[in-house]
Structure formats: C-alpha cells, structure tokens
Design a protein around this motif. Structure first.
Motif, short mmCIF file in Angstrom:
data_model
loop_
_atom_site.label_atom_id
_atom_site.label_comp_id
_atom_site.label_asym_id
_atom_site.label_seq_id
_atom_site.Cartn_x
_atom_site.Cartn_y
_atom_site.Cartn_z
N THR A 1 50.37 47.90 21.32
CA THR A 1 50.33 46.44 21.24
C THR A 1 51.70 46.01 20.73
OG1 THR A 1 49.14 44.52 20.36
CG2 THR A 1 49.39 46.38 18.87
N SER A 2 51.93 44.69 20.62
CA SER A 2 53.29 44.31 20.24
C SER A 2 53.51 44.45 18.73
CB SER A 2 53.64 42.91 20.76
OG SER A 2 52.83 41.95 20.20
N ALA A 3 54.79 44.41 18.35
CA ALA A 3 55.19 44.70 16.97
C ALA A 3 54.80 43.56 16.02
CB ALA A 3 56.70 44.89 16.93
N TRP A 4 54.82 43.83 14.71
CA TRP A 4 54.47 42.78 13.75
C TRP A 4 55.39 42.71 12.53
CZ3 TRP A 4 51.22 46.76 15.20
CH2 TRP A 4 51.01 47.78 14.27
N TYR A 5 55.92 43.83 12.04
CA TYR A 5 56.72 43.73 10.81
C TYR A 5 57.97 42.86 11.00
CZ TYR A 5 54.01 47.73 9.00
OH TYR A 5 53.01 48.56 8.57
N LYS B 1 50.04 44.01 26.18
CA LYS B 1 49.71 45.43 26.16
C LYS B 1 50.83 46.17 26.88
CE LYS B 1 45.60 45.05 24.26
NZ LYS B 1 45.95 44.72 22.89
N LEU C 1 55.08 52.24 22.24
CA LEU C 1 54.78 53.16 21.14
C LEU C 1 53.50 52.77 20.40
CD1 LEU C 1 58.39 53.50 19.65
CD2 LEU C 1 57.08 55.34 20.73
N LEU C 2 53.30 51.47 20.21
CA LEU C 2 52.20 51.01 19.34
C LEU C 2 50.92 50.69 20.11
CD1 LEU C 2 54.34 48.51 17.22
CD2 LEU C 2 53.39 50.67 16.40
N SER D 1 51.37 39.56 8.80
CA SER D 1 52.65 40.10 8.34
C SER D 1 53.55 38.96 7.84
CB SER D 1 53.31 40.87 9.49
OG SER D 1 54.69 40.97 9.31
N LEU E 1 58.61 49.00 21.65
CA LEU E 1 57.61 49.08 20.56
C LEU E 1 56.19 48.95 21.11
CD1 LEU E 1 59.61 47.10 17.93
CD2 LEU E 1 58.61 49.35 17.57
N THR E 2 56.02 48.09 22.10
CA THR E 2 54.68 47.91 22.68
C THR E 2 54.18 49.23 23.27
OG1 THR E 2 55.20 45.61 23.14
CG2 THR E 2 53.33 46.51 24.31
N ALA F 1 48.06 40.49 13.71
CA ALA F 1 49.15 41.36 13.25
C ALA F 1 50.37 40.55 12.78
CB ALA F 1 49.52 42.31 14.37
#
Ligand code: NAI
Length: 306
Positions: free
Chosen positions: A223-227, A83, A220-221, A14, A217-218, A10
């Motif tokens: 997994t951890s964020a990427w953008y 996670k 919500l997603l 990105s 974010l983790t 991810a």
C-alpha cells in the motif's frame, strides 16, 4: 491552534502523530467514517503523550464534524490509497466524491479554515476542492511537493554519500510518476550545484528514482507510504501555526503564474498563517519550462475526468 485530520488511516494517523510530537497544536481532531476507528487512533496516540512529551489533546470522531468546529487547519487524507501497480489517477472516481463531501462539511463548521489536500490524485483533488468550496486560493494547499522534495533529497544524499541536511533541492510539477519535475540543475550540496559531483547518468538515475519514489514504496509495502507523507504534512501545518513563511513546493491554484491558468500544480509557495502567502516564480531553464508544461498537460487531462 486546532487541527482537524480527516481520514484516520495510515497517512492521517502518521500526520496527527508528528503534529502532536512537534507540540505546536493545542487540539488535534481525527475524523473517520469507520465506526470507532478515529476514536481508537486518538486514544492510542493520547497514551503516548507522557512518553513522547507533548501537551496536545487528540480526540477522535466518527463522521461527527461538530467536533471539528473552529479548526484553523484541516487536512484531508480520506479516500483510498493505491495498491501495487496502480497509478494515483486511478483513484479519482472514489476520492473525488469523498473530497468534495468532506471539504463542504469542514467549511460548514470552520468558515476560516485552511485546507491541506493529501488524497490522490492530489493536484486534481486540490483543484476540485477549490471548485467545490470557492475558498480563496491561499486557503487550499495541495501537499505533494514537500514529500517529493524530501524523497529527492534522500536520493541525492545517497548518491552524494553525504548527510541529507547538506542537500537542498526541490520537486515542482504534478504529484504523479510522470508529472514530477525534480529540479536537478538547481539542486545544491552546501551551495555547490550537485551537477558538479554527479555524472549525467547518476543525475538521471536520481531523478527517475525520485519520480517513482511512491511506487517503489507501494511495491514494498503493498500500500502507499505514510511516515514521510505524514511528516511532510506536519511541516506545512507547523509553518502555518508558527507563521514561519517557510517555502515548500505545494499544489496551488495558478492564475497566470508560470504561464498557467485554471490548474492546481506544484510550485514554490511561501507558507504562513494565511496559508499560501505567495507563489514564488523562479527562473526556469528551457528544459525545466518544457517539463513543467508537460506536467500541467498531464494534470489537466486528469482534471477533465472530474
Ligand atoms: P488509508 O486507507 O490507510 O486511510 C484512509 C482513511 O480514510 C480510512 O481510514 C477510511 O476509513 C477513511 N475514509 C474513507 N472515506 C472517508 C470519508 N468519507 N470520511 C472520512 N474518512 C473516510 O489510506 P492512506 O494510506 O492513509 O492514504 C490516504 C490518501 O492519501 C490516499 O488517497 C493516498 O493515495 C493519499 N496519499 C497522498 C500522498 C501525497 O503526497 N499527497 C502521500 C501518501 C498517500
């Protein structure tokens, strides 16, 4: 400029995408351990070149470091992400082995490379990369503060109800929920301290939301964020490519700066063609100094697990 990104997951993909879109690198090499994965990501990204208007070439390689030869910059994102409910520190066992192995292989092909460490727990991984490679301290940059500062600006702009571009603010210290030190006293909206606009209660909420920005974010997603991580890395790479001398908080090996030694920790750094060209020692208030010292203690405790 030739840039290698190890880990085509991810964050790595990105980061490669933003570097390509910003159009300053001639070649981007994606490396991953999963068979065919980096090649697939590279091909998919290359098929955006005519759509996004970039000229960079992106190639993928499964564990073949010969393709990375003579890279100017290498970004290490390989490893496992957290996670929901996990701390960054819990990743140390697996990621330490990966970071050490990858850093050694990168240097064998690119003796002059500047390494940007992204894998978590990032400050400890950057410290490990120093110990494992013996590279001069300017050539290992830990990326965390650039992302955390962007998240701080997002939260500040939200509270101030103003555009993010009107806000300037910085997060120093360790890249962890407890280690981050958002410098709220120094944050400004168009040169005016944000403390003039926000109540103490709102300031505290902004600081807390910044510190748990990754965990939010983790959750919500899954997994951890990427953008934002990818964008933050691409800005560091661009500062090196353009020799722009832009200042970002980065995890740098400290040798007496801020009264700290033998630790990689987030402090303001001038980034240019030589990597970390200067560690900037800014004046900290007594409260900020105490928070930075606590943060260093936390990172040192994680380093002791290596
Ligand atoms: P991901 O799981 O999507 O990607 C990781 C990739 O690394 C996978 O494709 C995997 O196959 C690859 N990999 C594993 N071992 C490898 C090896 N030995 N050689 C080459 N490739 C290997 O994970 P994601 O979300 O991209 O996160 C990557 C790392 O970055 C994690 O440790 C995460 O915690 C960290 N991170 C750090 C941030 C920061 O601000 N410093 C922000 C966001 C994530």
């Amino acid at each position: 400029m030739k840039v290698t990104v190890v880990g085509a997951g991810a964050v790595g993909a990105s980061c490669a995408e933003y570097i390509a879109i910003k159009n300053f690198a001639e070649e981007i090499v994606l490396v991953d351990i999963k068979e065919g994965f980096a090649e697939g990501k590279a091909m998919d990204l290359m098929q955006t070149a005519s759509l996004n208007g970039f000229d960079s070439t992106i190639v993928g390689a499964t564990n073949d470091y010969s393709k990375t030869a003579n890279s100017d910059v290498a970004v290490i994102t390989s490893g496992i992400p957290r996670k929901p409910g996990m701390t960054r520190e819990e990743l140390i066992g697996i990621n330490a082995g990966i970071v050490k192995d990858v850093a050694t292989k990168l240097i064998a092909e690119s003796p002059n490379v500047i390494i940007i460490v992204v894998s978590n727990p990032m400050d400890t991984m950057a410290y490990l990369a120093h110990k494992a490679t013996g590279l001069p301290k300017n050539r290992i940059i830990g990326m965390g503060g650039a992302l955390d500062s962007a998240r701080f600006k997002y939260r500040l702009a939200e509270a101030l109800e103003c555009p993010q571009s009107d806000v300037d603010a910085m997060v120093i210290g360790g890249h962890s929920d407890t280690g981050m030190v958002p410098l709220i006293e120094k944050a400004v909206r168009n040169s005016v301290p944000v403390t003039a606009f926000l109540s103490e209660e709102v300031q505290a909420e902004v600081v807390e939301a910044t510190k748990v920005g990754g965990a939010t974010l983790t959750k919500l997603l899954g997994t951890s964020a990427w953008y934002a991580p990818g964008a933050a890395v691409s800005e560091l790479v661009r500062a090196i490519a353009l020799d722009s001398k832009k200042m970002f908080p980065c995890s740098a090996l400290l040798e007496g700066e801020y009264g700290l030694n033998d630790i990689s920790l987030g402090v303001p750094c001038v980034i240019g063609k030589n990597g970390i060209e200067k560690i900037v020692e800014i004046e900290l208030s007594e409260t900020e100094k105490a928070k930075l010292a606590d943060s260093a203690e936390g990172v040192a405790a994680v380093n002791a697990l290596l």
